[in-house]
Design a protein around this motif. Structure first.
Motif, PDB file in Angstrom:
ATOM      1  N   THR A 169      44.613  39.274  44.903  1.00  0.00           N
ATOM      2  CA  THR A 169      45.365  39.868  43.799  1.00  0.00           C
ATOM      3  C   THR A 169      46.538  40.635  44.401  1.00  0.00           C
ATOM      4  OG1 THR A 169      44.041  41.878  43.924  1.00  0.00           O
ATOM      5  CG2 THR A 169      43.315  40.193  42.335  1.00  0.00           C
ATOM      6  N   GLN A 170      47.422  41.169  43.555  1.00  0.00           N
ATOM      7  CA  GLN A 170      48.510  41.996  44.071  1.00  0.00           C
ATOM      8  C   GLN A 170      47.954  43.199  44.822  1.00  0.00           C
ATOM      9  OE1 GLN A 170      50.720  42.423  40.303  1.00  0.00           O
ATOM     10  NE2 GLN A 170      52.461  41.578  41.414  1.00  0.00           N
ATOM     11  N   GLU A 171      46.883  43.773  44.303  1.00  0.00           N
ATOM     12  CA  GLU A 171      46.259  44.916  44.974  1.00  0.00           C
ATOM     13  C   GLU A 171      45.645  44.487  46.310  1.00  0.00           C
ATOM     14  OE1 GLU A 171      46.193  48.880  44.830  1.00  0.00           O
ATOM     15  OE2 GLU A 171      46.939  47.628  43.222  1.00  0.00           O
ATOM     16  N   GLY A 172      45.122  43.271  46.351  1.00  0.00           N
ATOM     17  CA  GLY A 172      44.602  42.728  47.602  1.00  0.00           C
ATOM     18  C   GLY A 172      45.700  42.595  48.645  1.00  0.00           C
ATOM     19  N   TRP A 173      46.848  42.058  48.229  1.00  0.00           N
ATOM     20  CA  TRP A 173      47.971  41.918  49.161  1.00  0.00           C
ATOM     21  C   TRP A 173      48.470  43.275  49.636  1.00  0.00           C
ATOM     22  CZ3 TRP A 173      48.614  38.002  51.952  1.00  0.00           C
ATOM     23  CH2 TRP A 173      48.433  36.707  51.481  1.00  0.00           C
ATOM     24  N   ASN A 197      34.701  46.302  42.993  1.00  0.00           N
ATOM     25  CA  ASN A 197      33.883  45.107  42.836  1.00  0.00           C
ATOM     26  C   ASN A 197      33.558  44.482  44.181  1.00  0.00           C
ATOM     27  OD1 ASN A 197      33.712  44.684  39.837  1.00  0.00           O
ATOM     28  ND2 ASN A 197      35.896  44.980  40.120  1.00  0.00           N
ATOM     29  N   PRO A 198      32.468  43.736  44.240  1.00  0.00           N
ATOM     30  CA  PRO A 198      32.140  43.061  45.504  1.00  0.00           C
ATOM     31  C   PRO A 198      33.354  42.294  46.017  1.00  0.00           C
ATOM     32  CG  PRO A 198      30.396  42.744  43.909  1.00  0.00           C
ATOM     33  CD  PRO A 198      31.528  43.423  43.179  1.00  0.00           C
ATOM     34  N   ILE A 199      33.628  42.428  47.273  1.00  0.00           N
ATOM     35  CA  ILE A 199      34.878  41.947  47.863  1.00  0.00           C
ATOM     36  C   ILE A 199      35.132  40.455  47.652  1.00  0.00           C
ATOM     37  CG2 ILE A 199      34.035  41.512  50.202  1.00  0.00           C
ATOM     38  CD1 ILE A 199      37.247  43.401  49.401  1.00  0.00           C
ATOM     39  N   MET A 200      34.106  39.639  47.594  1.00  0.00           N
ATOM     40  CA  MET A 200      34.319  38.201  47.461  1.00  0.00           C
ATOM     41  C   MET A 200      34.299  37.728  45.999  1.00  0.00           C
ATOM     42  SD  MET A 200      34.941  37.486  50.515  1.00  0.00           S
ATOM     43  CE  MET A 200      34.962  35.719  50.651  1.00  0.00           C
ATOM     44  N   LYS A 201      34.085  38.610  45.055  1.00  0.00           N
ATOM     45  CA  LYS A 201      34.027  38.231  43.642  1.00  0.00           C
ATOM     46  C   LYS A 201      35.456  38.119  43.098  1.00  0.00           C
ATOM     47  CE  LYS A 201      32.145  39.826  39.285  1.00  0.00           C
ATOM     48  NZ  LYS A 201      31.435  40.924  38.605  1.00  0.00           N
ATOM     49  N   THR A 258      38.028  32.658  32.615  1.00  0.00           N
ATOM     50  CA  THR A 258      37.877  34.027  32.127  1.00  0.00           C
ATOM     51  C   THR A 258      38.493  34.972  33.145  1.00  0.00           C
ATOM     52  OG1 THR A 258      35.705  34.262  33.157  1.00  0.00           O
ATOM     53  CG2 THR A 258      35.735  33.568  30.858  1.00  0.00           C
ATOM     54  N   LEU A 259      39.034  36.076  32.651  1.00  0.00           N
ATOM     55  CA  LEU A 259      39.663  37.068  33.520  1.00  0.00           C
ATOM     56  C   LEU A 259      38.889  38.378  33.480  1.00  0.00           C
ATOM     57  CD1 LEU A 259      43.422  36.575  32.597  1.00  0.00           C
ATOM     58  CD2 LEU A 259      42.191  35.646  34.547  1.00  0.00           C
ATOM     59  N   CYS A 260      38.945  39.094  34.574  1.00  0.00           N
ATOM     60  CA  CYS A 260      38.332  40.419  34.628  1.00  0.00           C
ATOM     61  C   CYS A 260      39.167  41.405  33.805  1.00  0.00           C
ATOM     62  CB  CYS A 260      38.242  40.879  36.082  1.00  0.00           C
ATOM     63  SG  CYS A 260      39.842  41.088  36.886  1.00  0.00           S
ATOM     64  N   ASP A 261      38.590  42.544  33.498  1.00  0.00           N
ATOM     65  CA  ASP A 261      39.305  43.567  32.725  1.00  0.00           C
ATOM     66  C   ASP A 261      40.301  44.354  33.569  1.00  0.00           C
ATOM     67  OD1 ASP A 261      37.947  42.935  30.372  1.00  0.00           O
ATOM     68  OD2 ASP A 261      36.326  44.341  30.818  1.00  0.00           O
ATOM     69  N   ASP A 262      40.025  44.493  34.862  1.00  0.00           N
ATOM     70  CA  ASP A 262      40.852  45.331  35.725  1.00  0.00           C
ATOM     71  C   ASP A 262      41.153  44.638  37.052  1.00  0.00           C
ATOM     72  OD1 ASP A 262      42.186  47.440  36.943  1.00  0.00           O
ATOM     73  OD2 ASP A 262      40.357  48.563  37.375  1.00  0.00           O
ATOM     74  N   PRO A 263      42.214  43.817  37.101  1.00  0.00           N
ATOM     75  CA  PRO A 263      42.540  43.093  38.340  1.00  0.00           C
ATOM     76  C   PRO A 263      42.759  44.006  39.549  1.00  0.00           C
ATOM     77  CG  PRO A 263      43.808  42.204  36.522  1.00  0.00           C
ATOM     78  CD  PRO A 263      43.120  43.450  36.012  1.00  0.00           C
ATOM     79  N   LYS A 264      43.166  45.254  39.340  1.00  0.00           N
ATOM     80  CA  LYS A 264      43.394  46.169  40.466  1.00  0.00           C
ATOM     81  C   LYS A 264      42.106  46.525  41.199  1.00  0.00           C
ATOM     82  CE  LYS A 264      47.697  48.290  39.106  1.00  0.00           C
ATOM     83  NZ  LYS A 264      48.430  49.535  38.960  1.00  0.00           N
ATOM     84  N   SER A 265      40.972  46.295  40.555  1.00  0.00           N
ATOM     85  CA  SER A 265      39.705  46.625  41.213  1.00  0.00           C
ATOM     86  C   SER A 265      39.105  45.422  41.948  1.00  0.00           C
ATOM     87  CB  SER A 265      38.704  47.166  40.192  1.00  0.00           C
ATOM     88  OG  SER A 265      38.321  46.159  39.288  1.00  0.00           O
ATOM     89  N   PHE A 266      39.842  44.306  41.962  1.00  0.00           N
ATOM     90  CA  PHE A 266      39.393  43.085  42.634  1.00  0.00           C
ATOM     91  C   PHE A 266      40.309  42.757  43.800  1.00  0.00           C
ATOM     92  CE2 PHE A 266      37.213  42.723  38.710  1.00  0.00           C
ATOM     93  CZ  PHE A 266      36.158  41.861  38.899  1.00  0.00           C
ATOM     94  N   PHE A 267      39.737  42.331  44.900  1.00  0.00           N
ATOM     95  CA  PHE A 267      40.544  41.888  46.042  1.00  0.00           C
ATOM     96  C   PHE A 267      41.076  40.475  45.799  1.00  0.00           C
ATOM     97  CE2 PHE A 267      41.244  39.833  50.097  1.00  0.00           C
ATOM     98  CZ  PHE A 267      42.032  40.760  50.739  1.00  0.00           C
ATOM     99  N   PHE A 268      40.213  39.588  45.277  1.00  0.00           N
ATOM    100  CA  PHE A 268      40.620  38.197  45.063  1.00  0.00           C
ATOM    101  C   PHE A 268      40.946  37.896  43.602  1.00  0.00           C
ATOM    102  CE2 PHE A 268      38.425  37.457  49.127  1.00  0.00           C
ATOM    103  CZ  PHE A 268      39.386  36.684  49.763  1.00  0.00           C
ATOM    104  N   TRP A 269      42.021  37.128  43.392  1.00  0.00           N
ATOM    105  CA  TRP A 269      42.386  36.645  42.060  1.00  0.00           C
ATOM    106  C   TRP A 269      41.489  35.470  41.681  1.00  0.00           C
ATOM    107  CZ3 TRP A 269      44.308  37.866  37.713  1.00  0.00           C
ATOM    108  CH2 TRP A 269      44.663  36.879  36.796  1.00  0.00           C
ATOM    109  N   ASP A 270      41.430  34.488  42.590  1.00  0.00           N
ATOM    110  CA  ASP A 270      40.531  33.348  42.428  1.00  0.00           C
ATOM    111  C   ASP A 270      39.752  33.228  43.740  1.00  0.00           C
ATOM    112  OD1 ASP A 270      42.356  32.180  44.208  1.00  0.00           O
ATOM    113  OD2 ASP A 270      43.305  30.959  42.676  1.00  0.00           O
ATOM    114  N   VAL A 271      39.149  32.117  43.994  1.00  0.00           N
ATOM    115  CA  VAL A 271      38.314  32.019  45.202  1.00  0.00           C
ATOM    116  C   VAL A 271      39.123  31.950  46.500  1.00  0.00           C
ATOM    117  CG1 VAL A 271      36.343  31.030  44.002  1.00  0.00           C
ATOM    118  CG2 VAL A 271      38.070  29.513  44.965  1.00  0.00           C
TER     119      VAL A 271
END
Length: 75
Positions: free
Chosen positions: A53-57, A14-18, A36-49
């Motif tokens: 996310t854990q994957e981001g860290w 996903n776009p890095i800032m989304k 609302t939450l995304c379906d796959d947090p591992k594909s996102f860098f940010f949890w919120d703004v």
């Protein structure tokens, strides 16, 4: 910037800032979810703004872990 350019351990789909969580994350009003939450947090860098996310860290650590550890052992 290295991590944000997908140079860390994860290539984010996903776009890095989304953010994964949109709205008032974790907040309920009169029993109604205000986010609302995304379906796959591992594909996102940010949890919120603000927070990764854990994957981001993990990706941050994959880039900065060794240099930080080396600099701390020199103290």
């Amino acid at each position: 910037m290295t991590v944000l350019k997908n140079k860390g351990s994860t290539r984010f789909k996903n776009p890095i800032m989304k953010p994964c969580c949109k709205g008032f994350c974790g907040y309920y009003l009169d029993g109604k979810k205000m986010f609302t939450l995304c379906d796959d947090p591992k594909s996102f860098f940010f949890w919120d703004v603000v927070h990764p996310t854990q994957e981001g860290w993990k990706s941050i650590y994959s880039v900065l872990g060794n240099p930080l550890t080396k600099s701390l052992t020199k103290l």
